[in-house]
Design a protein around this motif. Structure first.
Motif, PDB file in Angstrom:
ATOM      1  N   GLY A  88      63.271  58.411  66.344  1.00 63.00           N
ATOM      2  CA  GLY A  88      64.614  58.524  66.892  1.00 63.00           C
ATOM      3  C   GLY A  88      64.934  57.546  68.006  1.00 63.00           C
ATOM      4  N   VAL A  89      64.044  56.573  68.251  1.00 61.63           N
ATOM      5  CA  VAL A  89      64.222  55.653  69.380  1.00 61.63           C
ATOM      6  C   VAL A  89      64.870  54.354  68.902  1.00 61.63           C
ATOM      7  CG1 VAL A  89      63.040  54.306  71.158  1.00 61.63           C
ATOM      8  CG2 VAL A  89      62.293  56.637  70.641  1.00 61.63           C
ATOM      9  N   ASP A 145      74.476  63.131  62.917  1.00 64.10           N
ATOM     10  CA  ASP A 145      73.415  62.118  62.927  1.00 64.10           C
ATOM     11  C   ASP A 145      73.955  60.693  62.785  1.00 64.10           C
ATOM     12  OD1 ASP A 145      71.463  63.963  63.368  1.00 64.10           O
ATOM     13  OD2 ASP A 145      70.924  64.187  61.262  1.00 64.10           O
ATOM     14  N   LEU A 146      75.224  60.517  63.108  1.00 63.75           N
ATOM     15  CA  LEU A 146      75.844  59.197  63.109  1.00 63.75           C
ATOM     16  C   LEU A 146      76.240  58.870  64.544  1.00 63.75           C
ATOM     17  CD1 LEU A 146      76.865  56.925  61.149  1.00 63.75           C
ATOM     18  CD2 LEU A 146      79.113  57.969  61.402  1.00 63.75           C
ATOM     19  N   VAL A 176      67.758  53.990  62.084  1.00 60.96           N
ATOM     20  CA  VAL A 176      66.640  54.269  62.980  1.00 60.96           C
ATOM     21  C   VAL A 176      65.795  55.360  62.349  1.00 60.96           C
ATOM     22  CG1 VAL A 176      65.997  55.187  65.242  1.00 60.96           C
ATOM     23  CG2 VAL A 176      67.900  53.594  65.043  1.00 60.96           C
ATOM     24  N   GLU A 177      64.483  55.130  62.342  1.00 61.89           N
ATOM     25  CA  GLU A 177      63.560  56.110  61.777  1.00 61.89           C
ATOM     26  C   GLU A 177      63.769  57.456  62.470  1.00 61.89           C
ATOM     27  OE1 GLU A 177      58.812  56.558  60.859  1.00 61.89           O
ATOM     28  OE2 GLU A 177      59.488  55.196  62.432  1.00 61.89           O
ATOM     29  N   PHE A 211      70.359  57.944  61.382  1.00 61.63           N
ATOM     30  CA  PHE A 211      68.951  58.209  61.120  1.00 61.63           C
ATOM     31  C   PHE A 211      68.634  57.951  59.651  1.00 61.63           C
ATOM     32  CE2 PHE A 211      69.206  61.361  64.780  1.00 61.63           C
ATOM     33  CZ  PHE A 211      68.542  60.518  65.645  1.00 61.63           C
ATOM     34  N   GLY A 212      67.383  57.554  59.395  1.00 64.93           N
ATOM     35  CA  GLY A 212      66.921  57.320  58.035  1.00 64.93           C
ATOM     36  C   GLY A 212      65.413  57.416  57.990  1.00 64.93           C
ATOM     37  N   GLU A 213      64.834  56.971  56.885  1.00 60.36           N
ATOM     38  CA  GLU A 213      63.383  57.079  56.708  1.00 60.36           C
ATOM     39  C   GLU A 213      62.618  55.982  57.435  1.00 60.36           C
ATOM     40  OE1 GLU A 213      62.272  57.485  52.627  1.00 60.36           O
ATOM     41  OE2 GLU A 213      63.766  59.052  52.266  1.00 60.36           O
TER      42      GLU A 213
END
Length: 191
Positions: free
Chosen positions: A123-124, A68-69, A118-119, A105-107
């Motif tokens: 994911g955009v 996810d990086l 990016v939320e 990715f994060g909240e």
């Protein structure tokens, strides 16, 4: 400083479809994905930023996903039209630059100097502003035409103005006599 603008997709109604610059990170496979984008006058009108309003460039993007990086490596090459610092006429400035961006990715969407979050649900990632700032930051602080290419009328006006100065301000003939008296007093104090 780079930042994410959630309103950039609102420009899609204009001639340039900035949605082209949105990538869904969740759909990218592990490893390297390569993409290309064309940036032209329509892009700059849609972005509506003040520094650059015209140009023709190609953006090559390499996204390296590791779980996810994401490591994004941009290479931007082409030219932009900007005003010359001397004559103010438009000139072509070449751009050939690289930029690296780390995303995870994060909240919620956020950023700091090292990473963009990016939320995860959406994911955009909207790349349009990152592309614009990469271009804008590659432009030299001072940009002037090649020798002899400036607007001759403006150069003549500049020369006429410079003729009335010594490079540090107005010549002594143009200086108010009261200032000259103060300058003499200042010089006497130094001696």
């Amino acid at each position: 400083r780079l930042h994410i603008s959630e309103n950039l997709c609102n420009f899609a109604y204009q001639m340039c479809d900035l949605e082209t610059f949105q990538i869904n990170l969740k759909t990218l496979g592990q490893g390297v994905t390569r993409m290309e984008f064309d940036v032209n006058d329509d892009f700059f009108r849609a972005i509506d930023a003040p520094e650059v309003q015209r140009g023709e460039l190609k953006v090559e993007l390499e996204v390296d996903r590791r779980v996810d990086l994401f490591e994004l490596n941009f290479h931007v090459k082409g030219s932009v039209s900007i005003p010359c610092d001397l004559c103010l006429d438009e000139m072509q400035q070449s751009v050939d630059t690289d930029h690296r961006l780390i995303v995870r990715f994060g909240e919620a969407n956020s950023e700091n100097e090292e990473m963009v979050i990016v939320e995860e649900e959406s994911g955009v990632l909207d790349l349009s502003w990152f592309v614009y700032e990469t271009i804008a930051l590659a432009i030299p602080i001072r940009h002037v035409h090649e020798s002899g290419q400036c607007n001759p009328e403006m150069i003549d006006s500049l020369k006429a103005h410079v003729a009335h100065t010594d490079g540090n301000g107005p010549t002594e003939q143009a200086v108010d006599p009261r200032w000259m008296k103060l300058k003499q007093i200042k010089n006497n104090i130094k001696d």
